[in-house]
Design a protein around this motif. Structure first.
Motif, short mmCIF file in Angstrom:
data_model
loop_
_atom_site.label_atom_id
_atom_site.label_comp_id
_atom_site.label_asym_id
_atom_site.label_seq_id
_atom_site.Cartn_x
_atom_site.Cartn_y
_atom_site.Cartn_z
N SER A 4 0.87 -1.17 0.00
CA SER A 4 0.00 0.00 0.00
C SER A 4 0.91 1.23 0.00
CB SER A 4 -0.90 0.02 1.24
OG SER A 4 -1.78 -1.09 1.26
N ILE A 5 0.73 2.09 -0.98
CA ILE A 5 1.56 3.29 -1.12
C ILE A 5 0.72 4.49 -0.70
CG2 ILE A 5 2.88 4.73 -2.71
CD1 ILE A 5 3.24 2.17 -4.44
N ILE A 6 1.17 5.18 0.35
CA ILE A 6 0.40 6.28 0.92
C ILE A 6 1.10 7.60 0.61
CG2 ILE A 6 -0.49 7.29 3.05
CD1 ILE A 6 -0.66 4.48 4.20
N VAL A 7 0.36 8.49 -0.03
CA VAL A 7 0.90 9.80 -0.40
C VAL A 7 0.02 10.88 0.23
CG1 VAL A 7 1.52 11.35 -2.30
CG2 VAL A 7 1.67 8.86 -2.61
N VAL A 8 0.62 11.69 1.09
CA VAL A 8 -0.09 12.82 1.70
C VAL A 8 0.19 14.06 0.86
CG1 VAL A 8 -0.28 14.31 3.73
CG2 VAL A 8 -0.01 11.83 4.00
N ASN A 9 -0.86 14.80 0.55
CA ASN A 9 -0.71 15.95 -0.34
C ASN A 9 -1.33 17.21 0.27
OD1 ASN A 9 -0.23 17.22 -3.10
ND2 ASN A 9 -2.44 17.50 -2.87
N ILE A 37 -4.03 10.95 0.48
CA ILE A 37 -4.79 11.69 1.49
C ILE A 37 -4.52 13.17 1.23
CG2 ILE A 37 -5.18 12.14 3.93
CD1 ILE A 37 -3.48 8.94 2.92
N ASP A 38 -5.55 13.88 0.82
CA ASP A 38 -5.38 15.30 0.51
C ASP A 38 -5.84 16.15 1.69
OD1 ASP A 38 -4.89 17.34 -1.84
OD2 ASP A 38 -6.67 18.01 -0.75
N ASN A 39 -4.93 17.00 2.16
CA ASN A 39 -5.20 17.83 3.33
C ASN A 39 -5.83 19.17 2.94
OD1 ASN A 39 -4.64 16.39 5.69
ND2 ASN A 39 -2.44 16.76 5.54
N ALA A 40 -7.01 19.08 2.33
CA ALA A 40 -7.80 20.28 2.00
C ALA A 40 -7.05 21.21 1.06
CB ALA A 40 -8.22 21.01 3.28
N VAL A 56 -6.79 5.29 -8.07
CA VAL A 56 -6.20 5.71 -6.80
C VAL A 56 -7.30 5.94 -5.77
CG1 VAL A 56 -4.98 7.61 -5.65
CG2 VAL A 56 -4.10 6.68 -7.80
N VAL A 57 -7.08 5.46 -4.55
CA VAL A 57 -8.01 5.72 -3.46
C VAL A 57 -7.74 7.14 -2.95
CG1 VAL A 57 -8.79 5.03 -1.17
CG2 VAL A 57 -8.06 3.29 -2.83
N LEU A 58 -8.75 7.99 -2.97
CA LEU A 58 -8.58 9.39 -2.59
C LEU A 58 -9.40 9.71 -1.35
CD1 LEU A 58 -7.58 12.30 -3.12
CD2 LEU A 58 -9.56 12.60 -4.63
N ILE A 59 -8.71 10.19 -0.32
CA ILE A 59 -9.37 10.67 0.89
C ILE A 59 -9.30 12.19 0.89
CG2 ILE A 59 -9.31 10.72 3.42
CD1 ILE A 59 -8.13 7.94 3.37
N LYS A 60 -10.45 12.84 0.97
CA LYS A 60 -10.52 14.30 0.91
C LYS A 60 -10.78 14.86 2.30
CE LYS A 60 -12.65 14.01 -3.70
NZ LYS A 60 -13.84 14.42 -4.52
N ASN A 72 -1.91 8.34 9.12
CA ASN A 72 -2.64 7.39 9.94
C ASN A 72 -4.00 7.05 9.33
OD1 ASN A 72 -0.55 7.29 11.77
ND2 ASN A 72 -1.52 8.66 13.26
N GLN A 73 -4.61 8.00 8.65
CA GLN A 73 -5.85 7.70 7.93
C GLN A 73 -5.60 6.64 6.87
OE1 GLN A 73 -6.64 12.18 7.25
NE2 GLN A 73 -8.67 11.26 7.04
N GLY A 74 -4.47 6.75 6.19
CA GLY A 74 -4.12 5.76 5.19
C GLY A 74 -3.84 4.40 5.79
N PHE A 75 -3.16 4.38 6.94
CA PHE A 75 -2.86 3.11 7.59
C PHE A 75 -4.13 2.34 7.92
CE2 PHE A 75 1.07 5.29 9.64
CZ PHE A 75 1.72 5.24 8.42
N ARG A 76 -5.17 3.06 8.31
CA ARG A 76 -6.40 2.40 8.75
C ARG A 76 -7.10 1.64 7.63
NH1 ARG A 76 -6.60 6.97 12.37
NH2 ARG A 76 -7.75 8.26 10.89
N ILE A 77 -6.85 2.02 6.39
CA ILE A 77 -7.51 1.32 5.28
C ILE A 77 -6.54 0.54 4.40
CG2 ILE A 77 -9.37 3.03 5.20
CD1 ILE A 77 -8.05 4.19 2.68
N ALA A 78 -5.24 0.63 4.70
CA ALA A 78 -4.23 -0.04 3.87
C ALA A 78 -4.36 -1.56 3.98
CB ALA A 78 -2.84 0.40 4.30
N LYS A 79 -4.31 -2.21 2.84
CA LYS A 79 -4.46 -3.66 2.78
C LYS A 79 -3.15 -4.39 2.50
CE LYS A 79 -9.08 -2.96 0.79
NZ LYS A 79 -9.91 -3.12 -0.44
N GLY A 80 -2.12 -3.67 2.16
CA GLY A 80 -0.87 -4.30 1.78
C GLY A 80 -0.12 -4.91 2.95
#
Length: 310
Positions: A4-9, A37-40, A56-60, A72-80
Motif C-alpha cells: 500500500s503506497i500512501i501519499v499525503v498531499n 490523502i489530501d489535506n484540504a 487511486v483511493v482518494l481521501i478528501k 494514519n488515515q491511510g494506515f487504517r484502510i491499507a491492505k498491503g
C-alpha cells in the motif's frame, strides 16, 4: 496485497501528478494500491486525482490535519503486507518499489527500510541519519557538521557515506519509508502530536526500541525535489522544525532535555537573526532583507515552540 503506497498531499498538484505517474509506471508486477490523502488542498489536487488517476483511493480532508494524522488515515484502510510512505514531491525510478519489497521479504528482522534519494540535480540527498541527540544538535547548529575533518562532525548526517552500501541507521526519512504492516500493529501509528516534521524520527525511535532493525538498502533510487508543501510555510517551517525537536526530547528525554534542546535552537536562530540584520544594515539587498526578517520572525516566535502552539 503486496504493498500500500500512501501519499499525503497539500497543494502540490503538479508534483503529485508526476509522483503518481511514476508510481503507476513502475509498479512492475506488484499487487498494489495507491492511497492519496489530501489535506484540504485549494489548487485542484483533488480534482486532478479524481480525473486522471481513477484507480487511486482518494481521501478528501476538509482541513489540513497534518502529516502524521493524514498518514494514519491511510494506515487504517491499507491492505498491503507492506506500507510505503511516499512524499508527493518525489519521483520513483525503475524497479525500486519491487526491489524494496523484495528486500523486506528476504530480511525478516528488518522492520523498515529506505532507499537512495537524489536531489533534483542528481546529487545524493542526505536522507537517513542518527537520532538528533543534544550533541548532534549542537554540532548542526554550530555549523561544524560541514567540516570534513574530523569525520566525527559529520556522523549525524553521515556525510562521508554516499548511500551506496547497506547500512543500519537510526532514522529514515519519511519521503520514502517502507515498513511492514506487522510493525505498525506492534508499534502503533505515527504520533499525531507531531503536526509536520519529527513524526518519522519519533516513529523510527519507537520501531528500534521494539527491537526491529532499520536499514538503508541500495535497491534503487527516487528523486525527492523537496520543498513541495514546505515552500508555502515560509518562516513557519523553521518553527515547526524547532517545535518537533523540542517535542522529541520532551517525549524521549524529559523536561531538562527539552529545555536544553530549546536553548540550542534558540541560540542558533538568535545568532542568525543578528548576523543577517547586521549584514542587511551594511549591504541591503532583497536576499539579506528577507533572511534577516525570516530569522527575526523565527526567534520572536520561539516561545510558541516551547508551549506547543506553533
Amino acid at each position: 496485497m503486496d504493498i500500500s503506497i500512501i501519499v499525503v498531499n497539500w497543494n502540490t498538484v503538479d508534483m503529485l501528478r508526476d509522483c503518481l505517474t511514476s508510481v503507476v509506471q513502475n509498479l512492475d508486477d506488484l499487487d498494489a494500491e495507491v492511497i492519496v490523502i489530501d489535506n484540504a488542498s485549494s489548487d485542484g489536487s483533488q480534482e486532478m486525482v479524481g480525473r486522471e488517476f481513477q484507480n487511486v483511493v482518494l481521501i478528501k480532508n476538509k482541513e489540513n490535519v497534518g502529516f502524521a494524522a493524514a498518514n494514519n488515515q491511510g494506515f487504517r484502510i491499507a491492505k498491503g503486507e507492506y506500507v510505503l510512505l511516499l512524499n508527493s514531491d518525489t519521483i520513483v525510478h525503475g524497479d525500486v518499489l519491487k526491489q524494496s519489497v523484495n528486500y523486506l521479504v528476504e530480511h525478516k528482522s528488518v522492520g523498515a527500510m529506505g532507499c537512495r534519494v537524489l536531489n533534483t540535480d542528481g546529487s545524493v540527498q542526505l536522507t537517513c541519519s542518527e537520532f538528533p541527540t543534544l550533541t548532534n544538535l549542537l554540532v548542526m547548529s554550530s555549523g561544524l557538521w560541514k567540516l570534513k575533518s574530523p569525520r566525527w562532525f559529520g556522523k549525524y548526517l553521515m556525510t562521508d557515506w554516499q548511500r551506496d552500501s547497506e547500512r543500519s541507521v537510526e532514522v529514515i526519512s519519511g519521503c520514502y519509508l517502507l515498513l511492514r504492516q506487522e510493525v505498525i500493529r506492534e508499534v502503533g501509528p505515527l504520533d499525531e502530536h507531531f503536526f509536520f516534521f519529527g513524526e518519522e524520527t519519533d516513529w523510527c525511535y519507537r520501531i528500534r526500541s521494539a527491537d526491529w532493525q532499520l536499514m538503508f538498502a541500495p535497491v534503487g533510487e527516487i528523486t525527492h525535489h523537496g520543498g513541495g508543501s514546505v515552500k508555502k510555510l515560509n518562516h513557519k517551517r523553521d518553527l515547526l522544525l524547532t517545535n518537533s525537536k523540542v517535542k522529541l526530547h520532551r517525549k524521549h528525554g524529559g523536561l531538562v532535555a527539552a529545555s536544553v534542546c530549546w536553548l540550542i535552537l534558540a541560540f542558533f536562530n538568535a545568532t542568525r537573526a543578528v548576523f543577517w540584520t547586521l549584514r542587511n544594515m551594511v549591504s541591503s539587498s532583497p536576499v539579506t532583507k528577507e533572511r534577516a526578517l525570516h530569522f527575526r520572525r523565527v526567534f520572536l516566535a520561539l516561545g510558541n515552540a516551547w508551549s506547543g502552539r506553533i
